[in-house]
Each structure stands twice: as C-alpha cells, then as structure tokens.
Design a protein around this motif. Structure first.
Motif, PDB file in Angstrom:
ATOM      1  N   LYS A  85       5.560 -21.079   1.782  1.00  0.00           N
ATOM      2  CA  LYS A  85       5.431 -19.898   0.916  1.00  0.00           C
ATOM      3  C   LYS A  85       4.186 -20.005   0.049  1.00  0.00           C
ATOM      4  O   LYS A  85       3.476 -19.020  -0.154  1.00  0.00           O
ATOM      5  N   GLN A 122       9.041  -9.610   3.994  1.00  0.00           N
ATOM      6  CA  GLN A 122       7.924 -10.542   3.835  1.00  0.00           C
ATOM      7  C   GLN A 122       6.986 -10.076   2.723  1.00  0.00           C
ATOM      8  O   GLN A 122       6.568 -10.868   1.868  1.00  0.00           O
ATOM      9  N   GLY A 127      -0.115 -15.101   9.957  1.00  0.00           N
ATOM     10  CA  GLY A 127       0.885 -15.135   8.901  1.00  0.00           C
ATOM     11  C   GLY A 127       2.216 -15.688   9.369  1.00  0.00           C
ATOM     12  O   GLY A 127       2.535 -15.714  10.553  1.00  0.00           O
ATOM     13  N   ARG A 128       2.998 -16.110   8.394  1.00  0.00           N
ATOM     14  CA  ARG A 128       4.318 -16.665   8.665  1.00  0.00           C
ATOM     15  C   ARG A 128       5.362 -15.579   8.520  1.00  0.00           C
ATOM     16  O   ARG A 128       5.241 -14.700   7.676  1.00  0.00           O
ATOM     17  N   LEU A 158       6.165 -11.992  -0.921  1.00  0.00           N
ATOM     18  CA  LEU A 158       4.833 -12.322  -1.444  1.00  0.00           C
ATOM     19  C   LEU A 158       4.576 -11.626  -2.776  1.00  0.00           C
ATOM     20  O   LEU A 158       3.999 -12.206  -3.689  1.00  0.00           O
ATOM     21  N   GLU A 217       1.129 -19.229   2.108  1.00  0.00           N
ATOM     22  CA  GLU A 217       1.025 -17.802   2.415  1.00  0.00           C
ATOM     23  C   GLU A 217       0.657 -16.997   1.165  1.00  0.00           C
ATOM     24  O   GLU A 217      -0.023 -15.978   1.251  1.00  0.00           O
TER      25      GLU A 217
END
Length: 191
Positions: free
Chosen positions: A57, A17, A7-8, A21, A60
């Motif tokens: 983004k 984070q 993951g970023r 999301l 992800e």
C-alpha cells in the motif's frame, strides 16, 4: 495475462482501489494538522507527516501523493503572484469596491487562475477540503525548491500481528530527517 497492467489490485475492484489510495493520502496529509485540531491528544500522531501501513500500500501510495504534491508545488508561483496583486483593504470597503471594479481585479483573477485550477484538480482526487488546504498552504511551500522525491518509505522489521503482513512507514521528507552531524576537523594553523 497482466501485460502492461500497472498497479496493484489489493483484491479490490477499481472503485475500492481508488478509495483506498484516497483515504491513505488524506490520512498522510491530515497528520500535518496542529495538535489542537485533533479531538483528543491521543488521536494526534506522535510524528507529523507519517503513517504506518503495509508495504504494498505504501509503494502504491507514493506516486499518487507525489503527483498531488507536484501540482501544489507548481501552483505556488501563481499563488505568490496573486498575493502581490490582491487588495490590502478589507472586503466591502470603498477602496476594495474600487479595486474590484478596476483592472486590479482582472489582473488578480488572471494570476490566481492556475492555482484555482490546481486546487480543483487535487480536490477531484482527494475529495477533502481540509486535506487540500493543508497540502497547498503547509506542505507544498516546503518543497518549492525540491524537484520531486517528497516522500520516503521505511520498511519495518516487525510484521503486523494477525496476518504477518509486511509493514512500512511512509512519511514526508524534510521535517523528520536524521542528520549526521560531522564535527568540523580542526586544522592547525602554522604561524
């Protein structure tokens, strides 16, 4: 070293984070609302089921939203089974009270339990009732026959103004598909 770190980070802490999301997923789902549900017509999206964001983004967000859609799709079978077992009479009538006290109620609860569990699991991730309702009632029934790949990402050629970030469109598959209509070739028949 970042060995086996998936993951970023986006320069944010883990709570931020997850919030990022969650908000992106809610935004994508809420574009499926009817135009009348928005406060003004300007707030309504031009194309339902589509948002523009940065490319990292969007990459992800894709697995995050697809796992939620998969849960909703798997719950559709139990939702359909529960609808068949539900009482057709209005609530608090004599017929409904008799159904509620009998075996029909128990069968309905047993059939609807997986759907309720799935809704709760999705709500835990999204924390937005309207988004969960749209996901289960409007989006998931479209993908019952599909085995994954519910979203697609288009890279945009024009970078974002200000910081020149790479932009992308993430959208649900199916509604806005461009189809190549190939004319059926005419085969001459010999008589």
């Amino acid at each position: 070293m970042r060995h086996r770190r998936i993951g970023r980070k986006f320069g944010r802490n883990p709570n931020h984070q997850r919030a990022l999301l969650r908000n992106l997923a809610i935004s994508l789902i809420l574009t499926e609302r009817d135009v009348e549900d928005f406060d003004t017509k300007e707030q309504a999206p031009k194309t339902a089921g589509r948002i523009t964001t940065t490319l990292p983004k969007a990459k992800e967000l894709r697995p995050f939203i697809e796992k939620l859609i998969t849960k909703a799709v798997h719950a559709q079978a139990s939702i359909k089974a529960a609808e068949e077992l539900a009482c057709k009479a209005e609530k608090n009538t004599e017929e409904w009270k008799a159904w509620r006290q009998g075996e029909g109620w128990k069968a309905w609860v047993k059939a609807s339990a997986p759907a309720v569990a799935a809704r709760r699991a999705v709500y835990e991730k999204l924390n937005n009732r309207e988004a969960v309702t749209l996901l289960f009632d409007r989006i998931a029934p479209r993908y019952v026959e599909r085995c994954g790949g519910y979203t697609r990402i288009y890279k945009l050629a024009k970078p974002r103004l200000g910081d020149a970030g790479k932009q992308a469109i993430i959208e649900f598959v199916g509604e806005n598909d461009r189809r190549n209509v190939v004319a059926a070739s005419v085969v001459p028949t010999v008589e």
